[in-house]
Design an enzyme around this catalytic site. Structure first.
Site, PDB file in Angstrom:
ATOM      1  N   GLU A  80     -45.994  44.346 -45.080  1.00 14.21           N
ATOM      2  CA  GLU A  80     -46.720  45.630 -44.379  1.00 14.21           C
ATOM      3  C   GLU A  80     -47.035  45.217 -43.212  1.00 14.21           C
ATOM      4  OE1 GLU A  80     -46.257  48.314 -45.732  1.00 14.21           O
ATOM      5  OE2 GLU A  80     -46.483  48.169 -47.788  1.00 14.21           O
ATOM      6  N   HIS A  99     -55.320  45.006 -46.084  1.00 10.48           N
ATOM      7  CA  HIS A  99     -54.793  45.937 -47.210  1.00 10.48           C
ATOM      8  C   HIS A  99     -54.785  45.389 -48.549  1.00 10.48           C
ATOM      9  CE1 HIS A  99     -52.105  48.354 -49.372  1.00 10.48           C
ATOM     10  NE2 HIS A  99     -50.929  47.360 -49.383  1.00 10.48           N
ATOM     11  N   HIS A 162     -50.162  54.243 -53.575  1.00  7.35           N
ATOM     12  CA  HIS A 162     -50.145  52.600 -53.024  1.00  7.35           C
ATOM     13  C   HIS A 162     -51.563  52.033 -53.194  1.00  7.35           C
ATOM     14  CE1 HIS A 162     -47.987  49.923 -50.247  1.00  7.35           C
ATOM     15  NE2 HIS A 162     -49.079  49.190 -50.891  1.00  7.35           N
TER      16      HIS A 162
HETATM   17 ZN    ZN Z   1     -49.461  47.363 -50.515  1.00  2.80          ZN
END
Ligand code: ZN
Length: 219
Positions: A80, A99, A162
């Site tokens: 990411e 995250h 997510h």
């Molecule tokens: Zn993730």
């Protein structure tokens, strides 16, 4: 001698240990970064991809530039990384990005439902409700751009189907935002069995948003 950014990489490692200890991530999910300001431009120290947290060490924190080109360390930067860089580019006030995939915030992400502002501390710390970004596949530029758009000038955003992203001026602040995002999601979930959490009154939200923006130094 080439700069190895040892202190900045240690900072990221410490934040990783904190979010593992509080259960915000498990296995190798999620990722953490901090901005590094240098005379030659900004870099980021970011966790490597797919290293299980029980084996995670400072060598698993890599330094890359804003084009995700390696500067220090061997390994593959977090999948990411695009989202992290997109947030740093859009938000000069942000010094750290975390995250996570915590259960309660992910439930809101799966239901495609924002986490409403129901606690006083939420608005002054997060900037308001936690919105849900439009869908983008994991690791894509689309996810990165959608996350930036839904984050706006607030401190947390949900990634549809997510997980969550928390930002802060530094890693301490980003960890606190990640914690509070999950706690607010959990409180809302528990309150559902008591008839549902009630949103804060609009005038209270506006007043608290003013405090949030003042603390951030926003105009
Ligand atoms: Zn993730």
């Amino acid at each position: 001698m080439t700069e190895t950014f040892e202190r900045e990489r240690q900072d990221v490692l410490e934040a990783v240990r904190r979010i593992v200890a509080t259960g915000l991530v498990a296995g190798a999910s999620g990722n953490v970064s901090r901005r590094i300001v240098t005379p030659d431009g900004d870099l980021i120290a970011i966790t490597a991809s797919r290293v299980p947290y029980h084996r995670f060490g400072v060598d698993d924190v890599l330094v890359v530039d804003f084009d995700i080109e390696p500067v220090v360390g061997d390994g593959v930067p977090s999948s990411e990384s695009l989202a992290h860089v997109a947030i740093y580019r859009a938000r000069p006030d942000v010094g750290a990005v975390i995250h996570t995939h915590p259960v309660h915030a992910s439930a809101f992400a799966a239901a495609c439902t924002p986490i409403p502002a129901v606690l006083d501390e939420q608005v002054v710390t997060l900037g308001g409700p936690v919105e849900v970004a439009a869908y983008g596949p994991s690791a894509s530029e689309q996810l990165a751009q959608n996350a930036v758009a839904a984050l706006g000038d607030r401190a947390a955003v949900l990634l549809r189907h997510h997980g969550a992203i928390a930002v802060g001026a530094d890693l301490d602040e980003a960890v606190a935002v990640a914690d509070l995002t999950e706690r607010a999601a959990k409180v809302c979930t528990l309150a559902a069995s008591l008839g549902g959490a009630r949103p804060l009154p609009d005038d209270v939200v506006r007043a608290e948003q003013k405090i949030y923006r003042m603390m951030k130094g926003f105009k």
